[in-house]
Each structure stands twice: as C-alpha cells, then as structure tokens.
Design a protein around this motif. Structure first.
Motif, mmCIF file in Angstrom:
data_model
loop_
_atom_site.group_PDB
_atom_site.id
_atom_site.type_symbol
_atom_site.label_atom_id
_atom_site.label_comp_id
_atom_site.label_asym_id
_atom_site.label_seq_id
_atom_site.Cartn_x
_atom_site.Cartn_y
_atom_site.Cartn_z
ATOM 1 N N ASN A 333 -12.980 -10.239 47.550
ATOM 2 C CA ASN A 333 -12.968 -10.363 49.012
ATOM 3 C C ASN A 333 -14.079 -9.524 49.643
ATOM 4 O O ASN A 333 -13.870 -8.815 50.626
ATOM 5 C CB ASN A 333 -11.600 -9.965 49.584
ATOM 6 C CG ASN A 333 -11.422 -10.442 51.018
ATOM 7 O OD1 ASN A 333 -12.036 -11.419 51.433
ATOM 8 N ND2 ASN A 333 -10.591 -9.737 51.765
ATOM 9 N N ASP A 334 -15.257 -9.612 49.044
ATOM 10 C CA ASP A 334 -16.413 -8.824 49.476
ATOM 11 C C ASP A 334 -17.400 -9.752 50.193
ATOM 12 O O ASP A 334 -18.130 -10.516 49.539
ATOM 13 C CB ASP A 334 -17.076 -8.191 48.244
ATOM 14 C CG ASP A 334 -18.215 -7.252 48.598
ATOM 15 O OD1 ASP A 334 -18.837 -7.430 49.660
ATOM 16 O OD2 ASP A 334 -18.508 -6.352 47.786
ATOM 17 N N PRO A 335 -17.439 -9.728 51.532
ATOM 18 C CA PRO A 335 -18.308 -10.656 52.276
ATOM 19 C C PRO A 335 -19.776 -10.569 51.874
ATOM 20 O O PRO A 335 -20.457 -11.600 51.795
ATOM 21 C CB PRO A 335 -18.110 -10.234 53.730
ATOM 22 C CG PRO A 335 -16.741 -9.609 53.754
ATOM 23 C CD PRO A 335 -16.606 -8.915 52.444
ATOM 24 N N ALA A 336 -20.270 -9.373 51.606
ATOM 25 C CA ALA A 336 -21.687 -9.231 51.246
ATOM 26 C C ALA A 336 -21.969 -9.902 49.906
ATOM 27 O O ALA A 336 -22.980 -10.607 49.750
ATOM 28 C CB ALA A 336 -22.068 -7.749 51.193
ATOM 29 N N GLN A 367 -13.486 -19.928 54.922
ATOM 30 C CA GLN A 367 -13.448 -19.876 56.389
ATOM 31 C C GLN A 367 -12.922 -18.542 56.898
ATOM 32 O O GLN A 367 -13.133 -18.186 58.070
ATOM 33 C CB GLN A 367 -12.585 -21.019 56.942
ATOM 34 C CG GLN A 367 -12.932 -22.385 56.377
ATOM 35 C CD GLN A 367 -14.413 -22.717 56.406
ATOM 36 O OE1 GLN A 367 -15.058 -22.611 57.463
ATOM 37 N NE2 GLN A 367 -14.964 -23.123 55.259
ATOM 38 N N ASP A 368 -12.241 -17.791 56.055
ATOM 39 C CA ASP A 368 -11.687 -16.490 56.459
ATOM 40 C C ASP A 368 -12.625 -15.326 56.188
ATOM 41 O O ASP A 368 -12.282 -14.173 56.439
ATOM 42 C CB ASP A 368 -10.356 -16.246 55.729
ATOM 43 C CG ASP A 368 -9.304 -17.281 56.089
ATOM 44 O OD1 ASP A 368 -9.329 -17.761 57.239
ATOM 45 O OD2 ASP A 368 -8.476 -17.619 55.216
ATOM 46 N N ILE A 369 -13.801 -15.634 55.641
ATOM 47 C CA ILE A 369 -14.765 -14.578 55.295
ATOM 48 C C ILE A 369 -15.895 -14.587 56.326
ATOM 49 O O ILE A 369 -16.511 -15.629 56.568
ATOM 50 C CB ILE A 369 -15.322 -14.785 53.885
ATOM 51 C CG1 ILE A 369 -14.176 -14.680 52.864
ATOM 52 C CG2 ILE A 369 -16.417 -13.775 53.567
ATOM 53 C CD1 ILE A 369 -14.600 -14.937 51.433
ATOM 54 N N PRO A 370 -16.177 -13.463 56.968
ATOM 55 C CA PRO A 370 -17.255 -13.416 57.969
ATOM 56 C C PRO A 370 -18.626 -13.574 57.308
ATOM 57 O O PRO A 370 -19.046 -12.736 56.520
ATOM 58 C CB PRO A 370 -17.090 -12.027 58.599
ATOM 59 C CG PRO A 370 -16.382 -11.207 57.564
ATOM 60 C CD PRO A 370 -15.490 -12.156 56.829
ATOM 61 N N LEU A 371 -19.296 -14.662 57.615
ATOM 62 C CA LEU A 371 -20.601 -14.961 57.046
ATOM 63 C C LEU A 371 -21.566 -15.330 58.169
ATOM 64 O O LEU A 371 -21.147 -15.728 59.254
ATOM 65 C CB LEU A 371 -20.507 -16.123 56.050
ATOM 66 C CG LEU A 371 -19.608 -15.918 54.832
ATOM 67 C CD1 LEU A 371 -19.417 -17.227 54.080
ATOM 68 C CD2 LEU A 371 -20.191 -14.865 53.898
ATOM 69 N N SER A 372 -22.835 -15.242 57.877
ATOM 70 C CA SER A 372 -23.845 -15.596 58.875
ATOM 71 C C SER A 372 -25.016 -16.285 58.187
ATOM 72 O O SER A 372 -25.117 -16.287 56.955
ATOM 73 C CB SER A 372 -24.338 -14.350 59.621
ATOM 74 O OG SER A 372 -24.930 -13.427 58.711
ATOM 75 N N GLY A 373 -25.894 -16.891 58.988
ATOM 76 C CA GLY A 373 -27.100 -17.509 58.437
ATOM 77 C C GLY A 373 -26.803 -18.638 57.483
ATOM 78 O O GLY A 373 -25.881 -19.439 57.689
ATOM 79 N N GLU A 390 -10.543 -31.073 59.026
ATOM 80 C CA GLU A 390 -10.342 -31.134 60.480
ATOM 81 C C GLU A 390 -10.113 -29.748 61.065
ATOM 82 O O GLU A 390 -10.640 -29.419 62.139
ATOM 83 C CB GLU A 390 -9.171 -32.055 60.818
ATOM 84 C CG GLU A 390 -9.050 -32.300 62.316
ATOM 85 C CD GLU A 390 -8.047 -33.398 62.664
ATOM 86 O OE1 GLU A 390 -7.963 -33.743 63.864
ATOM 87 O OE2 GLU A 390 -7.362 -33.907 61.747
ATOM 88 N N THR A 391 -9.351 -28.927 60.365
ATOM 89 C CA THR A 391 -9.132 -27.547 60.822
ATOM 90 C C THR A 391 -10.451 -26.785 60.856
ATOM 91 O O THR A 391 -10.729 -26.037 61.802
ATOM 92 C CB THR A 391 -8.142 -26.834 59.878
ATOM 93 O OG1 THR A 391 -6.901 -27.545 59.879
ATOM 94 C CG2 THR A 391 -7.915 -25.398 60.318
ATOM 95 N N VAL A 392 -11.284 -26.978 59.840
ATOM 96 C CA VAL A 392 -12.591 -26.324 59.785
ATOM 97 C C VAL A 392 -13.450 -26.774 60.963
ATOM 98 O O VAL A 392 -14.110 -25.972 61.629
ATOM 99 C CB VAL A 392 -13.290 -26.638 58.445
ATOM 100 C CG1 VAL A 392 -14.738 -26.147 58.459
ATOM 101 C CG2 VAL A 392 -12.522 -26.008 57.290
ATOM 102 N N ALA A 393 -13.439 -28.076 61.233
ATOM 103 C CA ALA A 393 -14.242 -28.606 62.338
ATOM 104 C C ALA A 393 -13.775 -28.073 63.685
ATOM 105 O O ALA A 393 -14.598 -27.704 64.547
ATOM 106 C CB ALA A 393 -14.186 -30.130 62.323
ATOM 107 N N ASN A 394 -12.479 -28.030 63.885
ATOM 108 C CA ASN A 394 -11.962 -27.526 65.161
ATOM 109 C C ASN A 394 -12.359 -26.072 65.383
ATOM 110 O O ASN A 394 -12.734 -25.670 66.493
ATOM 111 C CB ASN A 394 -10.443 -27.660 65.202
ATOM 112 C CG ASN A 394 -9.987 -29.108 65.283
ATOM 113 O OD1 ASN A 394 -10.741 -29.978 65.702
ATOM 114 N ND2 ASN A 394 -8.757 -29.368 64.871
#
Length: 500
Positions: A333-336, A367-373, A390-394
């Motif tokens: 569970n390591d976002p980096a 979808q629960d992991i903070p990511l960017s770029g 659909e949940t991801v899209a919403n």
C-alpha cells in the motif's frame, strides 16, 4: 445496410493460414460409433449391461450450466430458429474478439434453453456449443457441460475422453471407456487404456495382434511400441510428430518423454503446460495464451506470474518481474512504489494482451491509491476495464480524464464530443434508435439467440474496420437489455490495442 451477413459470410471471416484448428478438426478418433442395438465387436468380460438409447431420444440441446435466472436470457433463446442455422453461426463465431464478448459468448454456450426447430436426438447445437468452448480453451466448462448431458453417444464421449486426456485425468477416462460398452474405443485408445490400468501384457498382445491384422498404421505402431516399452528405444532418435496432433497422440508423446510443443497447437492443449512438472517458462506462456481468451481466471494468471523469481531477462521474464514488483507495491500500500511500478506492469500486460485480467485483479484497488500524472491516467483506464467501470467513471467525472470514456462507462457517450470515426460509431450505437431492421425482426420473431450470434459476429467484423457494424451490434445489445455487454465492449474497443 451493414447487417446483411449470412452464416456463410460469417464463416468466411475466420479464414486464414494462421487461424487455429477448430475443435472438430483436432479431436482424436479415440472412439468409434457402433451400430444401434449392437455391442462393440471387442468388449470387456466384465462389461455391465448395454444401455440402448433410441434414435428418437430427447435432444441434448436444452442442457446447460447456467439457468435463465443467472444469464437473464429467456428459455426461448433458440426455440424459434432452425438448428442448422444456429450450428453454422456458432461454429463460425470468432473467439479473438474483445474480452467482454468472449465472456458473453461463453454465457450463450452454457445457457439452458429450449431446443431449436429441427432438433433431434443427435443434439447438433449442443455439440457445436461444446466445440466452441473447446476452441476457446474452456476445458472445465466443456467437461462439466458434457457430464451434465451424460456422454452416452460416440461424438460426446470422444470429446469427454479428449478433455480428460488434456487435463491429466486419463485414468478416470479409461475406466469410463471400459464401462461404456456402447462406445467402441479405437485400437490405439484401447491399447493405451489397457496400459494405463496396468494390464501391460494385454496391451502388448493387442498391439501385436492389430499390427499383424493391419489395423494400426506404422506411425501409430511406433508410438504405441515406445509407450509400452520405452526402455527398448533408449538412444533412438525422437519420433517425428504426426501432422495431425490429437489429445491421444499428445498424451502418449508426453508419456514417452517426447513432449510436443503446445504453442502452435489449438489453445486447449495449453492446459497441459500448466502442470507443476512443466518448466516455469512454458507454464507462463501457456497461462498468457489461455488468459487472453478467458480460459483461466485472473488469479491463476497472477499465481503463475508470481510463482518464482525470473531466471533471466527479456520477454516473458521481464513481464513476470514487472508484475512481481507492482504486486509487492500494492501489497505494501505504498503510493510512491505503485506509481513507479505501474507503468511497466501495465506495458507488460498490454504486450501480453491480458489487460482485462489485470484490471479484474487491481482495477478497483487502484482507485483508492492517490496517484498523479501518467500513473493516474493508467489507473483510470485500468478501472474502466474492471467490473467497477461505472463507479470509476462517476468518481473521475470532472477530474480531467477522457470525457468520452467516462460517457461510455455511464451509458451516455452521445452527450460527449466524439473525436474519431471509432468514437462516432460507438456514439451512434448508444443513440435511442432501433437496431437494424434485420436484427430487430429476428428478435420480434423470437429468434433472440440467432440475433445475438449475428451481433457478436458484426462487432468482431466492425472492430477490424467496418465501424457501421460496431454501431449495429451495440444497438442490438442495448435494445435487448444487454447494457453491460454494450458498455464493456465499447470501452474495450477504445482502450485495447488489438492491431496485429
């Protein structure tokens, strides 16, 4: 209009030198039909009573593993169509389509439904359904379907016996062959089974007898001789593989220590390479081939990728290493670490063409992991390929991601600007207009299954360039309530690169 597609036209779309053999072309000749009411010429001294089934026995066509409550399809799915037409359509159906339609094709093949017009005791549609599952490498569902029907005819028993050979349960198959006197095994199959059950003397005697009588050709004789006494041929060069590989010859080659490479054989043979005794590289390659058609679950694929430490670099070793690094990052569970390892893992899955299996494993969790770029964009697209699309899209609406993909996932692509011909074809497939008249009339006449088979073929054709066919297929799916099939197919068409 693009729909004008006959069964002949559908069958032509699969022509090509690189097309895999269909099941009816690679099935062994392990059993032979016997005359009605007559026992086989050679039987077992302890055979049970012969069970005779008349020609007017009920059709096996209604048999399935999935009820209407599970599939959402009516019991009358096939009832108003001619069996011969349905058989042609099923046989011609392509399996190298988007995963959503591969899944739906399996549902159709496994559905319980009333028999079609013209159905008789031979169960031609049932056999075609089994063969299509075999073409897709779906051995377990095919085996379960056959056993549900009771393999009491030569065509069904032959398929059941071949599946047993490919799954390593040939001893059970041989026992069943001995206890089924109405099904006459071929000489090769009988000799093989005598040996597998420990009666080597009888097997050798049978081989010698049928060699003298000319019942066995030289190639069969050479293979059976080595199978019965491999030590006698130590130091001899390997046998030349036959031009036509059946499950029986495949299994005997493996038994004598001369296994055949499965990469160029029909997909069903790849299951043999999943055995623990097979080299890991061969297991990985087989798992990828099978996963592409959904013949194994995503969990089996992941288990293969993470079974050991890659022994080399390049190709499949790099893919396994990339998945292992990413899976470890997700477990921590390591976002980096996830952001660093996700691009390589996704590129590996794209190269192997198993993106949807990867999305089933990780799409929701990402979808629960903070990511960017770049990592955030990849995670978004993976989410759209997952069951939670659909949940991801919403959740992604207004966050700067592709609005057209979001529109498809929400069932509203017509409300978003389309920037390519493919996108416009999908957009038109979600308009509130009827499907083509030819398809609509099939549905109105109660020929829903036939209409769906034709729509599957249209989508596959459209994915290769005839975009109007994509529109027509999507309109049909949505008109009959298959909204999830329509959305997933459209998303996969946009997101998966299936160019040769």
């Amino acid at each position: 209009m693009a729909f004008c597609l006959t069964a002949t036209a559908v069958s032509a779309q699969g022509d090509g030198q690189n097309e895999p053999l269909s099941a009816i072309e690679w099935l062994s000749r392990s059993v032979e039909p016997t005359p009605l009411y007559e026992p086989p010429a050679v039987g077992d001294a302890t055979s049970p009573d012969v069970q005779v089934t008349p020609l007017d026995r009920p059709s096996k066509d209604p048999i399935g593993l999935l009820s209407s409550d599970v599939t959402g399809l009516p019991p009358t799915l096939w009832a108003a169509s001619d069996e011969a037409v349905l058989v042609d359509l099923v046989r011609a159906e392509r399996v190298d389509t988007v995963p959503a339609l591969q899944d739906f094709l399996k549902v159709l093949m496994l559905a319980e439904a009333d028999p079609p017009r013209g159905a008789d005791g031979e169960g031609a549609l049932f056999l075609a359904r089994v063969d299509k599952l075999l073409d897709m490498g779906a051995l377990e569902p095919a085996q379960a379907l056959i056993e549900q029907a009771d393999p009491d005819t030569a065509p069904l028993f032959r398929r059941w016996f071949d599946v047993a050979l490919l799954t390593g349960t040939e001893d059970y198959a041989c026992d069943a062959m001995r206890s089924t006197p109405a099904i006459a095994p071929t000489f090769s199959a009988r000799i093989f089974c005598l040996a597998r059950t420990g009666d080597w003397a009888a097997a050798a005697l049978s081989l010698n007898t049928h060699r003298v009588l000319g019942d066995i050709n030289p190639q069969e004789e050479a293979l059976l001789s080595r199978f019965l006494d491999p030590e006698l041929y130590e130091g001899e060069p390997p046998l030349t593989p036959p031009a036509r590989i059946s499950p029986l010859t495949f299994r005997m080659h493996a038994a004598i220590g001369e296994p055949l490479i499965t990469a160029n054989l029909p997909l069903a043979f790849s299951h043999a390479d999943l055995q623990p005794t097979t080299a890991w590289k061969a297991q990985l390659e087989a798992a990828e081939r099978l996963a592409r058609l959904g013949a194994i679950s995503e969990n089996v694929l992941l288990k293969q990728y993470t079974a050991r430490t890659p022994a080399a670099s390049g190709g499949i070793w790099d893919r396994a290493a990339a998945i292992q690094r990413f899976d470890a990052a997700m477990a921590a569970n390591d976002p980096a670490r996830v952001a660093r390892t996700l691009p390589d893992a996704w590129a590996a899955m794209q190269q192997a063409r198993v993106e949807v299996q990867f999305a089933k494993l990780y799409g929701a969790a990402l979808q629960d992991i903070p990511l960017s770029g770049q990592a955030a964009v990849i995670a978004f697209e993976i989410g759209l390929l997952s069951p939670s699309y659909e949940t991801v899209a919403n959740a992604a609406a207004g966050a700067g991601f592709d609005p057209f993909l979001i529109g498809i996932a929400q069932g509203l692509p017509q409300e978003v600007r389309a920037n390519s011909p493919q996108a416009r074809a999908i957009q038109e497939g979600f308009e509130n207009v009827p499907p083509p008249a030819e398809l609509e009339s099939k549905v109105d006449q109660g020929q829903l299954g036939e209409a769906l088979l034709r729509a599957l073929a249209l989508f596959a054709e459209g994915a290769e360039g005839d975009l109007r066919s994509v529109t027509d297929a999507l309109l049909l799916f949505r008109a009959v309530g298959l909204e999830d099939v329509a959305r997933r197919s459209a998303l996969q068409l946009m997101l998966l690169d299936r160019r040769a």
